[in-house]
Design a protein around this motif. Structure first.
Motif, mmCIF file in Angstrom:
data_model
loop_
_atom_site.group_PDB
_atom_site.id
_atom_site.type_symbol
_atom_site.label_atom_id
_atom_site.label_comp_id
_atom_site.label_asym_id
_atom_site.label_seq_id
_atom_site.Cartn_x
_atom_site.Cartn_y
_atom_site.Cartn_z
ATOM 1 N N ALA A 221 -1.894 7.183 -7.801
ATOM 2 C CA ALA A 221 -1.079 5.994 -7.671
ATOM 3 C C ALA A 221 0.156 6.277 -8.254
ATOM 4 C CB ALA A 221 -1.733 4.894 -8.871
ATOM 5 N N SER A 225 3.535 5.123 -5.783
ATOM 6 C CA SER A 225 4.627 4.280 -6.232
ATOM 7 C C SER A 225 5.896 5.002 -6.064
ATOM 8 C CB SER A 225 4.451 4.136 -7.920
ATOM 9 O OG SER A 225 5.456 3.177 -8.399
ATOM 10 N N ILE A 231 -1.938 3.554 -0.478
ATOM 11 C CA ILE A 231 -2.824 4.415 -1.375
ATOM 12 C C ILE A 231 -4.047 4.815 -0.337
ATOM 13 C CG2 ILE A 231 -4.268 2.495 -1.958
ATOM 14 C CD1 ILE A 231 -3.298 5.456 -4.154
#
Length: 365
Positions: A221, A225, A231
């Motif tokens: 994650a 980001s 993802i």
């Protein structure tokens, strides 16, 4: 412990493996370093060079930018970063289409069409070529905006900077040498004659592997980001590179890093290390979840008012424990710490004063 391991991965702890890195070595290792505030970005590079055993020198960082050894552009997240020139092209190919689609509504608000971008590209390339032919190192942002205004393109109300950033993401322009405190713009292919080209799956895998090697321990994650890659695509990449990294489950979360990082977990230095990190440093900005290095109750203190401007931070033993400011209001520069608790311990205070003095030497070098 995760904070100290990240310091080590990011080149912020001196180790026996120090090898006198150059600014290019630092940026290559980090792959991309947040750089919307250029003075902060130069300290982020210079500090890592110095910790690695290299010379503490602002001039060496400026020289690397002026020569094109490292470049500054908008490779991802619509945010300026320092990257290696050979990496910029393939990272832009990987990230720019998704960001361009995400900005469609902004383009409509600013009344920017594909035809407008084509016209601005033509005008910009002509202007920077003329600047080079006249002996200048490139065109300034003001000169580009003036040329666009003469061509009938409005640049007020964020329209100009939005078009400029878009043309850099399209690999039409790139920021080149410094002229004082501003960067000149050059034609991308002239300033970067060689830039690697990778297939998409290969580029996702390489970006992921380099991120976890330089930013780990981190989660998928965190990488998603940082890169703004979906993802699902990140998970597919991890299936390819997973055996080249080390995975550890800590507090029911999967962390990935370079294979040799956790193996020395009991020898990780830095329990008493004190650092004066710049604003927007990758130690803070490089992760979706900052709880491993920053107490959530203090998170708002490093971004006052939630305005997106990250303050300079004091990091002790891998944890953010305060902010600091550099003021030039009197006859000499002053660096002031602001600890989250009422005061820093005497040993930490003394170490911070040494770090502050190092920062002032860097500015003067």
């Amino acid at each position: 412990m995760i904070g100290r391991l990240r310091l080590q991965a990011q080149g912020l702890l001196a180790t026996e493996a120090s090898f006198s890195p150059t600014p290019a070595d630092v940026v290559r290792h980090m792959t991309a370093m947040q750089a919307q505030d250029l003075p902060s970005a130069m300290w982020a590079v210079g500090l890592r060079v110095h910790i690695g055993g290299g010379k503490l020198s602002l001039e060496s960082v400026r020289a690397a930018i002026n020569s094109g050894e490292i470049v500054r552009s908008w490779p991802m997240r619509g945010t300026l970063h320092l990257v290696m020139p050979e990496d910029l092209g393939w990272i832009l190919e990987l990230t720019s289409d998704r960001l361009h689609r995400a900005m469609k509504s902004r383009f409509r608000e600013l009344e920017i069409t594909d035809a407008d971008l084509d016209q601005c590209a033509e005008v910009a390339v002509e202007l920077v070529a003329q600047a080079r032919n006249s002996g200048a190192d490139g065109g300034t942002r003001a000169e580009l905006f003036d040329a666009w205004e003469r061509a009938g393109q409005r640049t007020k109300a964020q329209r100009g900077i939005t078009m400029l950033g878009t043309l850099c993401r399209m690999a039409v322009l790139v920021q080149g040498p410094l002229e004082g405190n501003q960067q000149l713009f050059r034609e991308f292919n002239e300033w970067i004659p060689f830039s690697r080209r990778l297939e998409r799956e290969q580029s996702v895998a390489e970006l992921a592997q380099r991120y976890f090697a330089s930013h780990g321990p981190a989660t998928m994650a965190d990488f998603s980001s940082w890169s703004k890659l979906p993802i699902t695509e990140v998970r597919r990449a991890m299936e390819v590179i997973g055996d080249k990294l080390e995975k550890r489950v800590i507090n029911e979360r999967e962390y990935w890093c370079a294979p040799d990082l956790f193996s020395g977990i009991h020898k990780v230095p830095g329990a008493r290390s004190v650092l004066a990190l710049p604003g927007f440093d990758e130690f803070i900005l490089g992760y979706a979840d900052r709880d491993d290095v920053l107490d959530p109750q203090h998170a708002a203190k490093i971004v006052p008012g939630g305005n997106g401007v990250f303050l300079k931070t004091i990091v002790v033993g891998g944890r953010v424990c305060g902010t600091w400011a550099h003021q030039c209001t009197g006859p000499k520069d002053v660096v002031e710490p602001l600890a989250f608790s009422e005061q820093m311990r005497p040993a930490a205070q003394k170490s911070f004063e040494q770090q502050a003095a190092k920062y002032l030497r860097f500015l003067a070098s």
